[in-house]
Design an enzyme around this catalytic site. Structure first.
Site, PDB file in Angstrom:
ATOM      1  N   ALA A   9       1.289   2.149  11.266  1.00 17.37           N
ATOM      2  CA  ALA A   9       1.792   3.526  11.210  1.00 17.37           C
ATOM      3  C   ALA A   9       1.581   4.142   9.840  1.00 17.37           C
ATOM      4  O   ALA A   9       2.367   4.954   9.370  1.00 17.37           O
ATOM      5  CB  ALA A   9       3.273   3.542  11.573  1.00 17.37           C
ATOM      6  N   ARG A  15      -5.022  15.415  12.520  1.00 11.77           N
ATOM      7  CA  ARG A  15      -5.196  16.389  13.599  1.00 11.77           C
ATOM      8  C   ARG A  15      -3.881  16.972  14.125  1.00 11.77           C
ATOM      9  O   ARG A  15      -3.889  17.940  14.875  1.00 11.77           O
ATOM     10  CB  ARG A  15      -5.991  15.753  14.755  1.00 11.77           C
ATOM     11  CG  ARG A  15      -7.482  15.663  14.466  1.00 11.77           C
ATOM     12  CD  ARG A  15      -8.200  14.803  15.485  1.00 11.77           C
ATOM     13  NE  ARG A  15      -7.976  13.377  15.251  1.00 11.77           N
ATOM     14  CZ  ARG A  15      -8.365  12.418  16.086  1.00 11.77           C
ATOM     15  NH1 ARG A  15      -8.979  12.718  17.213  1.00 11.77           N
ATOM     16  NH2 ARG A  15      -8.125  11.146  15.801  1.00 11.77           N
ATOM     17  N   GLY A 138     -13.215   2.560  20.508  1.00 11.25           N
ATOM     18  CA  GLY A 138     -14.039   1.371  20.336  1.00 11.25           C
ATOM     19  C   GLY A 138     -14.421   0.841  21.720  1.00 11.25           C
ATOM     20  O   GLY A 138     -13.600   0.869  22.639  1.00 11.25           O
ATOM     21  N   ASN A 168     -11.308  -0.193  23.873  1.00 12.93           N
ATOM     22  CA  ASN A 168     -10.265  -0.922  23.152  1.00 12.93           C
ATOM     23  C   ASN A 168      -9.020  -0.045  23.056  1.00 12.93           C
ATOM     24  O   ASN A 168      -9.075   1.078  22.564  1.00 12.93           O
ATOM     25  CB  ASN A 168     -10.785  -1.262  21.745  1.00 12.93           C
ATOM     26  CG  ASN A 168      -9.697  -1.807  20.839  1.00 12.93           C
ATOM     27  OD1 ASN A 168      -8.703  -2.356  21.316  1.00 12.93           O
ATOM     28  ND2 ASN A 168      -9.891  -1.663  19.535  1.00 12.93           N
ATOM     29  N   ARG A 331      31.082  23.214  22.744  1.00 12.38           N
ATOM     30  CA  ARG A 331      30.619  22.675  21.465  1.00 12.38           C
ATOM     31  C   ARG A 331      31.235  21.302  21.232  1.00 12.38           C
ATOM     32  O   ARG A 331      32.100  20.873  21.997  1.00 12.38           O
ATOM     33  CB  ARG A 331      30.957  23.676  20.355  1.00 12.38           C
ATOM     34  CG  ARG A 331      30.120  24.968  20.477  1.00 12.38           C
ATOM     35  CD  ARG A 331      30.671  26.051  19.597  1.00 12.38           C
ATOM     36  NE  ARG A 331      30.776  25.617  18.210  1.00 12.38           N
ATOM     37  CZ  ARG A 331      31.523  26.222  17.295  1.00 12.38           C
ATOM     38  NH1 ARG A 331      32.250  27.281  17.629  1.00 12.38           N
ATOM     39  NH2 ARG A 331      31.558  25.772  16.060  1.00 12.38           N
ATOM     40  N   ASN A 375      46.873  28.724  32.345  1.00 10.11           N
ATOM     41  CA  ASN A 375      45.951  29.791  32.722  1.00 10.11           C
ATOM     42  C   ASN A 375      45.664  30.671  31.498  1.00 10.11           C
ATOM     43  O   ASN A 375      46.587  31.205  30.886  1.00 10.11           O
ATOM     44  CB  ASN A 375      46.562  30.645  33.835  1.00 10.11           C
ATOM     45  CG  ASN A 375      45.518  31.586  34.407  1.00 10.11           C
ATOM     46  OD1 ASN A 375      44.729  31.214  35.250  1.00 10.11           O
ATOM     47  ND2 ASN A 375      45.504  32.801  33.892  1.00 10.11           N
TER      48      ASN A 375
HETATM   49  C1  UD1 Z   1      -8.716   2.342  16.697  1.00  4.07           C
HETATM   50  C2  UD1 Z   1      -9.671   1.187  16.997  1.00  4.07           C
HETATM   51  C3  UD1 Z   1     -10.490   1.542  18.232  1.00  4.07           C
HETATM   52  C4  UD1 Z   1      -9.568   1.830  19.387  1.00  4.07           C
HETATM   53  C5  UD1 Z   1      -8.564   2.914  19.031  1.00  4.07           C
HETATM   54  C6  UD1 Z   1      -7.540   3.024  20.122  1.00  4.07           C
HETATM   55  C7  UD1 Z   1     -10.273   0.167  14.857  1.00  4.07           C
HETATM   56  C8  UD1 Z   1     -11.295   0.049  13.810  1.00  4.07           C
HETATM   57  N1  UD1 Z   1     -10.544   0.987  15.877  1.00  4.07           N
HETATM   58  O1  UD1 Z   1      -9.515   3.455  16.386  1.00  4.07           O
HETATM   59  O2  UD1 Z   1     -11.368   0.477  18.566  1.00  4.07           O
HETATM   60  O3  UD1 Z   1     -10.346   2.227  20.527  1.00  4.07           O
HETATM   61  O4  UD1 Z   1      -7.864   2.579  17.817  1.00  4.07           O
HETATM   62  O5  UD1 Z   1      -6.698   4.124  19.912  1.00  4.07           O
HETATM   63  O6  UD1 Z   1      -9.241  -0.468  14.772  1.00  4.07           O
HETATM   64  N2  UD1 Z   1      -3.819   2.918  10.541  1.00  4.07           N
HETATM   65  C9  UD1 Z   1      -3.193   2.413   9.435  1.00  4.07           C
HETATM   66  N3  UD1 Z   1      -3.911   2.251   8.284  1.00  4.07           N
HETATM   67  C10 UD1 Z   1      -5.217   2.551   8.219  1.00  4.07           C
HETATM   68  C11 UD1 Z   1      -5.859   3.058   9.366  1.00  4.07           C
HETATM   69  C12 UD1 Z   1      -5.129   3.218  10.521  1.00  4.07           C
HETATM   70  O7  UD1 Z   1      -1.996   2.133   9.448  1.00  4.07           O
HETATM   71  O8  UD1 Z   1      -5.811   2.350   7.146  1.00  4.07           O
HETATM   72  C13 UD1 Z   1      -3.030   3.083  11.765  1.00  4.07           C
HETATM   73  C14 UD1 Z   1      -2.927   4.518  12.186  1.00  4.07           C
HETATM   74  O9  UD1 Z   1      -1.770   5.120  11.639  1.00  4.07           O
HETATM   75  C15 UD1 Z   1      -2.842   4.414  13.693  1.00  4.07           C
HETATM   76  C16 UD1 Z   1      -3.594   3.135  14.022  1.00  4.07           C
HETATM   77  O10 UD1 Z   1      -3.678   2.413  12.817  1.00  4.07           O
HETATM   78  O11 UD1 Z   1      -1.499   4.257  14.135  1.00  4.07           O
HETATM   79  C17 UD1 Z   1      -5.000   3.400  14.575  1.00  4.07           C
HETATM   80  O12 UD1 Z   1      -5.743   4.068  13.582  1.00  4.07           O
HETATM   81  P1  UD1 Z   1      -6.810   5.181  13.947  1.00  4.07           P
HETATM   82  O13 UD1 Z   1      -7.399   5.674  12.702  1.00  4.07           O
HETATM   83  O14 UD1 Z   1      -6.204   6.183  14.849  1.00  4.07           O
HETATM   84  O15 UD1 Z   1      -7.879   4.304  14.737  1.00  4.07           O
HETATM   85  P2  UD1 Z   1      -8.944   4.824  15.720  1.00  4.07           P
HETATM   86  O16 UD1 Z   1     -10.062   5.429  14.987  1.00  4.07           O
HETATM   87  O17 UD1 Z   1      -8.301   5.648  16.775  1.00  4.07           O
END
Ligand code: UD1
Ligand code: CA
Length: 453
Positions: A9, A15, A138, A168, A331, A375
């Protein structure tokens, strides 16, 4: 065998275009990150570690004591995020890795994936789904035997790989010791210059370790929330799930798409809910209740057989067979007994109302203890505030408060007392007495004619 949970997280969630962390956005009243944690806990994971980075404080506050935290100061990819939790991972036999932005995952699915991981003695089990439009995800690349060979990210995929529709989910079960070894071997040699957690699968495969896929039947469960449109879609799915549960439990929901019920709300059989109604966390609704349209009920209890129209209730309780509204506002800390009426434009605050008491219209009852069978005439105001402090009013059983009265607090009206309409009551009214606190009517005969002269 111990199973811990790591939730990623730390990402920015660009976005969402928000000042807030993405994972603290709520779906049906609960933060996405907490939905993920709660479902995994129901599925049987023990300790939880959340990787925080972007807006870390906000995430930590939302999660509270449900998890421990590690910080990823710079976001260098999902593999790098997991590396921050190495010490935590080392403490358990297996670890589940989830993202904080997939609020629709269910405990049932996670439990099945854990079972498959254990039964198949996998080093890694990745949750996958087959979807029509895999863009952005992925891709799961399988070998000749149909086993998972590797995961390729959208940005690194060949045309042939991009055509694969098995994706994935970003959710995995790992053998902890083997994950730690594989993390040490990750590089950032890819299109995004990040350490991909997904690369650990190929690393394990090369070491002849068993990597399996658990294909999720319902792909909506793994869909992530990256922008507010997806947030709205997740809300819709969750709302439908919750409403379906109540409908199948014997609650009539007139418009399934237009009724908003949060988690853990209890609703009795034969209750009818009209459109535009929101029932929030902590609420307990009895049997044969009618609610709506357009009611908002927050952390409140409603007794059997009561009806509530176009009204708002916050942190309050209404007993059985009461009529509330239209346009009543209860309330916090309003406690209404059985067989009561809280009618149109009646506002209660921090008030206890005994059984059979009626305030049918246009009344304010604040900071008061009211007995039974009282009342309230139309337009009664309890004057509980002098601009600095609030004071308390006590009204006994069977009292009759005439229309348009002011009860200036602190004041007591005893049992069976009557108050004449239009009175401003400042002193205690004894039991059974009539209090008249208004000036006498003066009649000036033929006044109009005299004035004209
Ligand atoms: C990732 C997967 C992808 C998969 C997708 C599913 C990888 C390289 N790719 O891609 O294969 O299909 O999720 O939704 O893992 N986060 C961190 N630190 C970081 C980067 C990310 O904590 O440095 C956390 C983000 O907050 C998020 C999660 O990891 O909760 C996924 O990161 P995100 O950048 O959304 O990965 P995707 O590109 O969606
Ligand atoms: Ca994502």
């Amino acid at each position: 065998m111990s199973f811990s949970l790591v939730v990623l997280a730390a990402g920015e969630g660009k976005r969402m275009k928000s000042e807030k962390s993405k994972v603290v956005f709520k779906v049906s009243g609960k933060e996405m990150v907490n939905r993920v944690i709660d479902e995994a806990k129901k599925a049987g994971v023990d300790d939880v570690c959340v990787v925080v980075g972007h807006k870390a404080e906000m995430v930590m506050e939302a999660v509270g004591s449900a998890a421990q935290f590690v910080t990823q100061a710079e976001q260098k990819g999902t593999g790098h995020a997991v590396m921050q939790a190495k010490d935590f991972i080392a403490k358990s036999d297996n670890v589940m890795i989830l993202a904080g932005d997939t609020p629709l995952i269910t405990a049932q699915t996670l439990k099945s994936a854990i079972d498959a991981h254990v039964k198949d003695e996998n080093t890694c089990t990745v949750l996958t789904a087959v979807i029509d439009n895999p863009f952005g995800y992925g891709r799961i690349i399988r070998d000749d035997k149909g086993d998972v060979a590797k995961i390729v990210e959208q940005k690194d995929a060949s045309e042939e790989e991009k055509a694969v529709c098995e994706i994935n989910s970003g959710m995995y079960c790992f053998n902890s010791a083997e994950l730690l070894k594989a993390l040490d071997m990750l590089t950032d040699d890819n299109a995004q210059g990040e350490y991909y957690l997904t690369d650990t699968l190929a690393i394990m495969k090369a070491a002849n370790l068993k990597v399996g896929a658990f294909v999720v039947d319902d792909a909506t469960e793994i869909s992530g929330v990256n922008d507010r449109l997806q947030l709205a879609e997740a809300e819709k799915v969750m709302k439908k799930r919750i409403n379906t549960f109540h409908a199948l439990s014997g609650v009539t929901i007139i418009d399934i798409d237009n009724t908003y019920i949060e988690d853990d709300v209890i609703i009795g059989q034969d209750t009818v809910i009209y459109p535009g109604t929101t029932i929030e966390k902590g609420s307990k609704i009895g049997k044969g209740v009618v609610i709506g349209q357009n009611c908002r009920i927050v952390n409140s209890t409603v007794g059997d057989g009561t009806d509530i129209y176009y009204s708002t209730m916050v942190d309050s309780t209404v007993g059985e067979n009461c009529h509330v509204g239209p346009y009543a506002y209860l309330r916090p800390h309003s406690i209404v007994g059985n067989n009561c009426k809280v009618g149109d434009f009646v506002e209660l605050k921090n008030a206890t109302i005994g059984d059979g008491t009626k305030a049918s219209h246009l009344t304010y009852i604040g900071d008061a203890a009211v007995g039974s069978n009282v009342n309230f005439g139309c337009g009664t105001v309890i004057v509980n505030y002098d601009g600095k402090s609030k004071f308390k009013t006590t009204i006994g059983d069977n009292a009759f408060i005439g229309c348009n009265s002011n009860l200036v607090s602190p004041v007591t009206v005893n049992d069976n007392a009557y108050i004449a309409a239009g009175s401003t009551i400042t002193d205690e009214v004894p039991e059974g007495a009539l209090a008249i606190a208004r000036s006498r009517q003066v009649v000036k005969p033929d006044w109009k004619d005299k004035r004209s002269k």
